[in-house]
Design an enzyme around this catalytic site. Structure first.
Site, PDB file in Angstrom:
ATOM      1  N   HIS A  10     -42.941   5.429 -35.061  1.00  0.00           N
ATOM      2  CA  HIS A  10     -44.250   4.795 -34.515  1.00  0.00           C
ATOM      3  C   HIS A  10     -45.310   5.287 -36.047  1.00  0.00           C
ATOM      4  O   HIS A  10     -44.718   6.204 -36.568  1.00  0.00           O
ATOM      5  CB  HIS A  10     -44.581   6.574 -34.040  1.00  0.00           C
ATOM      6  CG  HIS A  10     -45.959   6.120 -33.513  1.00  0.00           C
ATOM      7  ND1 HIS A  10     -47.149   7.153 -32.781  1.00  0.00           N
ATOM      8  CD2 HIS A  10     -46.745   4.990 -32.638  1.00  0.00           C
ATOM      9  CE1 HIS A  10     -48.511   6.833 -32.701  1.00  0.00           C
ATOM     10  NE2 HIS A  10     -48.170   5.566 -32.457  1.00  0.00           N
ATOM     11  N   ASP A  39     -50.662   0.323 -37.613  1.00  0.00           N
ATOM     12  CA  ASP A  39     -52.672  -0.133 -36.689  1.00  0.00           C
ATOM     13  C   ASP A  39     -52.756  -1.147 -37.454  1.00  0.00           C
ATOM     14  O   ASP A  39     -53.021  -0.365 -38.223  1.00  0.00           O
ATOM     15  CB  ASP A  39     -53.118   1.322 -36.266  1.00  0.00           C
ATOM     16  CG  ASP A  39     -52.014   2.184 -35.102  1.00  0.00           C
ATOM     17  OD1 ASP A  39     -52.134   0.885 -34.025  1.00  0.00           O
ATOM     18  OD2 ASP A  39     -51.839   3.280 -35.529  1.00  0.00           O
ATOM     19  N   HIS A  52     -55.458   3.937 -38.536  1.00  0.00           N
ATOM     20  CA  HIS A  52     -56.002   4.245 -36.822  1.00  0.00           C
ATOM     21  C   HIS A  52     -57.322   4.086 -36.198  1.00  0.00           C
ATOM     22  O   HIS A  52     -57.533   3.386 -35.863  1.00  0.00           O
ATOM     23  CB  HIS A  52     -54.783   5.292 -36.272  1.00  0.00           C
ATOM     24  CG  HIS A  52     -55.040   5.373 -35.226  1.00  0.00           C
ATOM     25  ND1 HIS A  52     -55.762   6.192 -34.758  1.00  0.00           N
ATOM     26  CD2 HIS A  52     -53.924   5.312 -33.927  1.00  0.00           C
ATOM     27  CE1 HIS A  52     -55.588   6.722 -33.246  1.00  0.00           C
ATOM     28  NE2 HIS A  52     -54.331   6.347 -32.863  1.00  0.00           N
ATOM     29  N   GLU A 112     -50.179  -2.964 -33.739  1.00  0.00           N
ATOM     30  CA  GLU A 112     -51.016  -2.853 -32.888  1.00  0.00           C
ATOM     31  C   GLU A 112     -51.898  -3.765 -33.435  1.00  0.00           C
ATOM     32  O   GLU A 112     -52.560  -3.535 -34.801  1.00  0.00           O
ATOM     33  CB  GLU A 112     -51.577  -1.679 -32.337  1.00  0.00           C
ATOM     34  CG  GLU A 112     -51.933  -0.819 -31.277  1.00  0.00           C
ATOM     35  CD  GLU A 112     -52.314  -0.199 -31.237  1.00  0.00           C
ATOM     36  OE1 GLU A 112     -51.686   1.112 -31.354  1.00  0.00           O
ATOM     37  OE2 GLU A 112     -53.909   0.394 -30.702  1.00  0.00           O
TER      38      GLU A 112
HETATM   39  O1  G3P Z   1     -48.626   0.794 -30.084  1.00  0.00           O
HETATM   40  C1  G3P Z   1     -48.369   2.041 -29.481  1.00  0.00           C
HETATM   41  C2  G3P Z   1     -48.993   3.479 -29.522  1.00  0.00           C
HETATM   42  O2  G3P Z   1     -49.722   3.339 -30.999  1.00  0.00           O
HETATM   43  C3  G3P Z   1     -50.231   3.128 -28.967  1.00  0.00           C
HETATM   44  O3  G3P Z   1     -51.060   4.971 -29.573  1.00  0.00           O
HETATM   45  O4  G3P Z   1     -53.600   5.810 -30.590  1.00  0.00           O
HETATM   46  O5  G3P Z   1     -50.815   5.437 -31.933  1.00  0.00           O
HETATM   47  O6  G3P Z   1     -52.349   3.899 -32.171  1.00  0.00           O
HETATM   48  P1  G3P Z   1     -51.859   5.233 -30.608  1.00  0.00           P
HETATM   49 MG    MG Z   2     -51.114   2.740 -32.328  1.00  0.00          MG
END
Ligand code: G3P
Ligand code: MG
Length: 248
Positions: A10, A39, A52, A112
């Site tokens: 992640h 992101d 993000h 993302e």
């Molecule tokens: O894509 C999964 C996750 O990254 C979504 O939440 O806020 O960590 O971008 P966030």
């Molecule tokens: Mg994300």
């Protein structure tokens, strides 16, 4: 059949490195991960960069926002010091830089699309157009070597669909929406990406029975990972690349 990796780091390197930086991608690699989620947001001049939060204050010190900053300015900002002194000076990377790094290291990408408010369609379109150009050498059926887009923003994914119909899309929903089936159809999405905290075995079955891939975020213990995988979940991202092996 899910054509992508099962365990995904992640934001690049989870909680072990400053998120959404090249150092994070390297950290994921160092822990044996060849699959990342990150992101992407647009700068003021329309360049996709990894970030993000739309507003500064957490990973970037001070006041300001991504949408009000030029890409060249963002690349001069320190996106590492908030995490630890070791990463001081780590810049905000552009999407193009990160794609080139990942492709050079055979890292698969879940991109993302994370628009700043008001830039949903532009972000989806620009990221899709750039992705098409950066993966022009990959055949449209070679899914394992193409990225998977995802977004919480329906409009961003629709714009991505129009600009790059052959790059697959996953629809991110924190809690499943009541009209998820209709939205998935309109997006021609291949996967549901959802928060594992709200997922039930029954909902997982509905999603799988409907023929979709199922991706969960953000799963940080091996016990929970085993549980959701037993429900039919195809893949998950994790912050704890130190606790969960890439070949889990
Ligand atoms: O894509 C999964 C996750 O990254 C979504 O939440 O806020 O960590 O971008 P966030
Ligand atoms: Mg994300």
């Amino acid at each position: 059949m899910w054509p992508y990796p099962k365990v995904i780091a992640h934001r690049g390197g989870g909680t072990l490195s400053p998120e959404n930086t090249l150092a994070a991608m390297q950290c994921g690699l160092d822990y044996g991960f060849a699959a990342v989620e990150f992101d992407v947001m647009l700068s003021k001049d329309g360049i996709p960069v990894l970030m993000h939060d739309p507003e500064f204050g957490r990973t970037i010190a001070g006041a300001g926002s991504v949408a009000a900053s030029l890409a060249a300015e963002l690349q001069e900002m320190d996106a590492g010091r908030w995490f630890s002194d070791k990463f001081t000076g780590e810049p905000v990377p552009t999407y193009e830089q990160v794609v080139r790094f990942c492709r050079n290291h055979s890292i698969w990408m879940n991109v993302e699309i994370k628009p700043a408010p008001g830039y949903e369609q532009d972000t989806g379109r620009v990221v899709a157009e750039m992705t098409t150009a950066l993966f022009a050498d990959v055949g449209v059926t070679d899914l394992a070597h193409l990225p998977l887009f995802s977004s919480f923003e329906f409009d961003a994914l629709m714009a991505a669909k129009h600009a790059a119909p052959n790059i697959p899309r996953g629809f991110l929903m924190d809690e499943m929406k009541s009209d998820w089936r209709a939205q998935m159809q309109e997006l021609a999405a291949c996967a549901v990406h959802t928060n594992h905290k709200y997922l039930t075995p029954g909902m997982a079955k509905q999603i799988k029975d409907a023929g979709y891939g199922l991706f969960c975020y953000t799963v940080n213990t091996p016990e929970r990972a085993r549980e959701i995988l037993s429900w039919g979940v195809d893949a998950f991202c994790t912050d704890r690349i130190d606790l969960i092996d890439a070949d889990f």
